[in-house]
Design a protein around this motif. Structure first.
Motif, PDB file in Angstrom:
ATOM      1  N   ILE A   9      47.366  31.087  14.614  1.00 35.92           N
ATOM      2  CA  ILE A   9      46.959  32.496  14.602  1.00 35.92           C
ATOM      3  C   ILE A   9      48.135  33.389  14.983  1.00 35.92           C
ATOM      4  N   GLN A  10      48.889  32.941  15.975  1.00 35.74           N
ATOM      5  CA  GLN A  10      50.040  33.741  16.390  1.00 35.74           C
ATOM      6  C   GLN A  10      51.031  33.884  15.238  1.00 35.74           C
ATOM      7  N   PHE A  49      42.150  26.249  20.963  1.00 36.15           N
ATOM      8  CA  PHE A  49      42.513  27.652  21.022  1.00 36.15           C
ATOM      9  C   PHE A  49      43.200  28.020  22.329  1.00 36.15           C
ATOM     10  N   LYS A  76      37.923  24.909  22.869  1.00 35.84           N
ATOM     11  CA  LYS A  76      38.763  25.613  23.837  1.00 35.84           C
ATOM     12  C   LYS A  76      40.155  25.009  23.902  1.00 35.84           C
ATOM     13  N   THR A 136      45.766  28.996  25.060  1.00 39.58           N
ATOM     14  CA  THR A 136      46.991  29.780  24.918  1.00 39.58           C
ATOM     15  C   THR A 136      48.053  29.434  25.955  1.00 39.58           C
ATOM     16  N   PHE A 173      46.605  24.313  19.151  1.00 45.23           N
ATOM     17  CA  PHE A 173      46.907  24.114  17.726  1.00 45.23           C
ATOM     18  C   PHE A 173      46.530  25.351  16.938  1.00 45.23           C
ATOM     19  N   CYS A 174      45.332  25.842  17.155  1.00 43.78           N
ATOM     20  CA  CYS A 174      44.867  27.026  16.426  1.00 43.78           C
ATOM     21  C   CYS A 174      45.538  28.290  16.930  1.00 43.78           C
ATOM     22  N   SER A 175      45.759  28.320  18.234  1.00 39.92           N
ATOM     23  CA  SER A 175      46.386  29.511  18.806  1.00 39.92           C
ATOM     24  C   SER A 175      47.746  29.754  18.159  1.00 39.92           C
ATOM     25  N   HIS A 176      48.494  28.683  17.964  1.00 35.50           N
ATOM     26  CA  HIS A 176      49.818  28.825  17.350  1.00 35.50           C
ATOM     27  C   HIS A 176      49.723  29.317  15.923  1.00 35.50           C
TER      28      HIS A 176
END
Lengths: 338, 680
Positions: free
Chosen positions: A130-131, A111, A108, A113, A125-128
């Motif tokens: 993916i964006q 990911f 969490k 946001t 880290f992952c959210s960026h």
């Protein structure tokens, strides 16, 4: 140096643990942040030393040792080489996400946001990622209109940088060529894309002597790879080819040679009433060939006279007839001068 | 302007209800009155509104399967094709999709377990899965957040059965794939070869794309006339459409800025409506990161974001506790609105329309008037800066104002020698008086009277915008002779009471003259103690009378303060008078504000005489006295006064039926700070 090697070894161990051990169950935010910190440190090591053959060798040796011991501990362990270290954070991430023991709270965090103030290096880290990837996908249909395309452009720049680094080290030519070969292999099935990458690489603005050297090297390589050269000339959009011809003398000459070769391979087909290539895979029609010549002249007007002289000489050697269908050179000349 | 209610938002922390409203100027709804009444409200007032909002939430329909099917079909369609139509459709539905995802999220969170959720909505997993691979949804900040939250909602900490275990596995797998998989094999190979991490690579590619697209937009086309001729501006619409999910993404900000600021000479160079709407809502949630000029362009393109900006500025300025006149100018300048108004005439017109509506709703609100005055001042400064670039006549900025008054009122104090001020004000007073007489004469014929009312309102509005002249009038009244006094008092009364309800103006003028005489006599007196009768009558005047017509206490207060500053009386004498009167009438804060704005106005003036220095010192001394009074506890004998004062000001300022809105806290009669000093 010893400390550095130790850290390198530890990070390799960290990667293994992250990917395959149940210890991650106990990780918290702080641990996560520290892990990524170490991964970044190794990436930094890579960028510092990958051009230094001596240190590089030492580090590779260390990694080999670490790999050996880790192989004994973890079944199915994938080895880490020095070049892998350039993507250390990515490797860590992949390992963690694939590890079924990873606590969901850690996932969490990765990911997340929202904009957090602490642990900014790992939160989202992952959210960026993916964006960023999604934004690229959203915008890419629009950039298709441009000549090279953003990804080919970036890859071309990357290639140039790599070549520049290798050449400045005084790497042997065959090793450097090997790099370009492997890129070509990597683009297997996407030959058109590879051509775009090469074109982009050759069209990067020459800011330094190193870049000129890299581009020169690439051109030499290209001249040896006839297939690629031919593919480039037939597949690339005309504007790109014109730019390449304008920028690089070597390319201009190579291009001209390709065109002449195509012409010489043509035979007059009475049934079609037109010149056509004899080879099974027809890359270019007579019409297209003419267009190519015209494009070349447009890009390099000074060339026209010489080429026409050459074509004329060839026409003469064919008998100097002004009848259509007898000499490809003659027909070419008349098409060009219409 | 069409009528659209944008939204109502409750700010829990400040207890302020904030409305964004877009309406035709004459018809600002009662929502706007809410703003004004609630600007001075404390959070206890919000309790009336809370039940209303709770009710709305409960009344939301439960998630139905039909809706799910609709969205699933949409997701399938979006996933299959990759054309510009799909793109358009996705962007069109993006905000509704977000709402649906929010509903889904609440639904999921209300369920006790994932098994139950899956039983109720079997298509949920498929739907979320498809959305994960839709770049438009994942590029959008809110969309991505809601999507992930839905996924987490489906994750079971302690899976109880196979369904839940499978769900867990699937969620982990999908997220892992999203974050780490590379679908471009060639790029992957290159990344490995070149030693470039994927995150860095993708960022580089994105930045390159933004750069390329920005360059494309920069090329403006010249085909103004021929609609059939193709030009590069076709891609502007498509680009703006594609940027709908990217409005809050800082990496895309240069591109969005370029889209907003492109010259728009070509008829094809239009921006997508969805794009402007997305920008507008991002702006109001303060998620936009655009540079200044891009924001101005946004306001220019999109009416609702402009209105939001104005209303939020007003809210900010009116509610900031301790917001003093000095900070106001800075706040206004920081908001970029004056600059934007100078650059685009239409923006200024819209802003003024909003001001007009607010004024009409709350006539006595002195703070609003002062804000309008300061805003106009900032605006004129910005116009002066731009004047060498464009030459827009003042008429274009003030189309509705009476033309004869325009230049005289807009003249700045520094542009006119001090000796001429008196004459100028006399002239102004006379012109305005004539206007009011015209309006009142035409009371018989209904159509001409509305025109007359309109003209009079516009004249008064212009006066409010150029309030510095009224401030000068008050100052000159201190040293005026009997000939000037009439016109100056008339002007002052008109400023505070523009409408002549029940033909009270004559009476109000009488009162004003009375007040002047009281003040004059009081300040002439050198013997101590001060005459009780005079003091008392002044204090009575300063407390609003129950029967109409009464004169605005603020008008008298301004006179008092100016007398204290400018009258030829010793500093100690003036201080004592000011202190006594202000204490007894409970208007310490208001007096401090008047002093403050007086000081600011004098600072702007260019005269540097020793006399000015003396005045500044005097003002400073008076301010110090007032601050010390502020700190001291209020004497009990004044409680009765202040309470009656509060009750009466309530009747004064609001004509809304809700009598309970302003009781416990102070009324809007106050300046910049809601609660008055002595309220307990």
């Amino acid at each position: 140096m010893e400390a550095v090697l130790k850290n390198l070894a530890s990070t390799a161990e960290l990667l293994a643990v992250a990917a395959q051990s149940g210890v991650v169950e106990q990780w918290d935010k702080q641990t996560l942040s520290r892990a990524f910190h170490w991964a970044r440190y190794c990436e930094h090591l890579f960028s510092r030393f990958h051009n230094n053959p001596a240190i590089r060798r030492t580090m590779e040796k260390q990694l080999q040792l670490t790999n050996q011991s880790l192989r004994a501990v973890f079944p199915g362990y994938t080895e880490v080489s020095f070049s892998d270290i350039s993507r250390c954070q990515h490797l860590l991430l992949v390992g963690l996400l694939k590890n079924p023991e990873l606590p969901i709270s850690i996932m969490k965090i990765l990911f997340d946001t929202t904009k957090q103030s602490e642990y900014q290096d790992v939160t989202g880290f992952c959210s960026h990622i993916i964006q960023c990837k999604s934004a690229c996908k959203v915008l890419s249909p629009l950039t298709d209109l441009s000549a090279v395309g953003a990804d080919a452009d970036v890859q071309g720049v990357m290639l140039m940088e790599r070549l520049g680094a290798l050449l400045s080290q005084g790497t042997e030519a065959c090793q450097t060529e090997h790099i370009v070969d492997s890129v070509l292999q990597g683009c297997e099935g996407a030959a058109g894309h590879f051509c775009l990458v090469i074109a982009a690489a050759l069209l990067t603005t020459k800011n330094s002597a190193a870049q000129t050297a890299s581009q020169d090297f690439l051109l030499d390589w290209l001249q040896k790879e006839h297939n690629v050269l031919q593919h480039m000339c037939s597949a690339l959009p005309t504007t790109l080819i014109k730019d390449l011809a304008k920028e690089h003398l070597k390319f201009r000459d190579a291009y001209c040679d390709v065109l002449k070769k195509w012409a010489s391979d043509m035979e007059y087909s009475v049934s079609e009433g037109e010149w056509a290539q004899t080879s099974t895979n027809r890359t270019v029609s007579f019409q297209r060939l003419t267009e190519h010549f015209l494009a070349l002249f447009e890009a390099c007007p000074s060339l026209r006279e010489d080429v026409e002289k050459e074509l004329n000489a060839l026409k003469v050697s064919d008998g100097d007839f002004d009848v259509r269908g007898l000499s490809v050179w003659g027909d070419l000349l008349s098409a060009l001068n219409k | 302007m069409t009528e659209r209610l944008v939204y109502i938002r409750v700010k829990e922390n400040t207890g302020i209800l904030w409305c964004g409203v877009v309406v035709a100027p004459q018809r600002f709804t009662k929502d706007l009155a809410w703003i004004l009444s609630t600007f001075t409200c404390t959070s206890s007032k919000m309790s009336q509104l809370h039940p209303l909002i709770q009710l709305q939430q409960m009344a939301e329909p439960l998630l139905n399967v039909q809706e799910m099917q609709f969205w699933l079909d949409k997701a399938v369609a979006w996933g299959q094709a990759d054309s510009s139509d799909t793109q358009k459709d996705t962007c069109l539905h993006l905000s509704r999709l977000r709402d649906f995802l929010q509903q889904l999220l609440s639904h999921i969170n209300n369920m006790s377990s994932t098994t139950e959720t899956m039983k109720r909505l079997p298509l949920l997993g498929q739907f979320l899965g498809r959305l994960c691979w839709n770049p438009y949804v994942t590029a959008d900040g809110t969309g991505r957040r809601l999507l992930f939250q839905c996924l987490w909602g489906l994750y079971s900490e302690h899976p109880g059965n196979a369904v839940e275990r499978k769900a867990n596995q699937w969620i982990r797998k999908v997220l892992c794939q999203l974050a780490t998989e590379e679908d471009d094999a060639a790029a992957q190979a290159l990344m490995n070869q070149m030693g470039v991490p994927p995150k860095e690579y993708h960022l580089k590619v994105l930045r390159k794309m933004v750069e390329l697209l920005q360059k494309n937009i920069g090329k403006s086309c010249r085909s103004l006339g021929d609609i059939n001729q193709r030009c590069s501006c076709d891609n502007i619409l498509a680009t703006s459409e594609a940027c709908v999910p990217l409005v809050t993404y800082p990496e895309a900000a240069p591109l969005i800025g370029a889209l907003l600021q492109q010259p728009m000479t070509c008829v094809r160079a239009a921006l997508s409506e969805d794009f402007l709407d997305a920008l507008s809502s991002a702006y109001s949630s303060q998620c936009l990161s655009l540079e200044e000029q891009a924001v101005v362009s946004l306001w220019y393109h999109n009416l609702s974001s402009l209105e939001k900006a104005v209303l939020s500025l007003l809210e900010c300025v009116l509610t900031k506790t301790g917001s003093i006149p000095q900070m106001l100018k800075e706040q206004l300048a920081q908001s970029l609105l004056p600059k934007a108004c100078a650059q685009h005439c239409t923006i200024f017109l819209v802003v003024n329309d909003i001001f007009r509506s607010i004024l009409k709703q709350a006539e006595g609100n002195e703070s609003v008037k002062y804000i309008i005055q300061t805003f106009t001042n900032c605006f004129l400064q910005e116009v002066a800066l731009l004047q060498h670039q464009t030459s827009v006549s003042l008429k274009a900025f003030f189309p509705q104002s009476p033309q004869s008054l325009l230049v005289p009122l807009l003249t700045r104090l520094s542009e006119m020698p001090q000796e001429v001020w008196r004459h100028h004000l006399n002239w102004l007073s006379g012109s305005l008086q004539r206007l009011t007489e015209e309006e009142e004469d035409g009371d018989g014929d209904s159509s001409s009277s509305t025109r007359g009312h309109h003209k009079l309102f516009e004249a008064w509005f212009l006066l409010v915008q150029c309030g510095h002249w009224v401030q000068v009038a008050v100052q000159l009244l201190v040293t005026s002779g009997p000939e000037d006094r009439g016109p100056l008092l008339w002007l002052l009364t008109f400023y505070h009471h523009p409408t002549n309800r029940g033909h009270h103006r004559a009476l109000q003028l009488v009162r004003a003259k009375e007040a002047w005489h009281h003040l004059h006599s009081l300040f002439l007196v050198s013997a101590r103690p001060l005459p009780v009768a005079l003091l008392q009558s002044l204090v009575t005047l300063l407390s609003p009378q129950p029967q109409q017509p009464s004169l605005s206490p603020l008008l008298i207060l301004k006179l008092l303060v100016n007398f204290a500053v400018f009258f030829q009386q010793s500093l100690s004498g003036s201080t004592e008078i000011l202190q006594t009167v202000v204490e007894r009438s409970g208007l310490v804060d208001e007096a401090a504000c008047v002093l403050c704005s007086l000081e600011l106005r004098l600072n702007e003036g260019s005269c540097l005489s020793s006399d000015v220095n003396r005045v500044h010192l005097r003002i400073k001394a008076l301010q110090d006295t007032l601050t010390h009074m502020h700190a001291a506890p209020s004497p009990t004998e004044n409680q009765a006064h202040t309470h009656s004062h509060l009750k009466h000001t309530h009747i004064h300022t609001h004509n809304n039926a809700q009598n309970h809105t302003a009781v416990s806290s102070s009324s809007a009669q106050g300046f910049f700070r809601a609660p008055m000093q002595n309220d307990k």
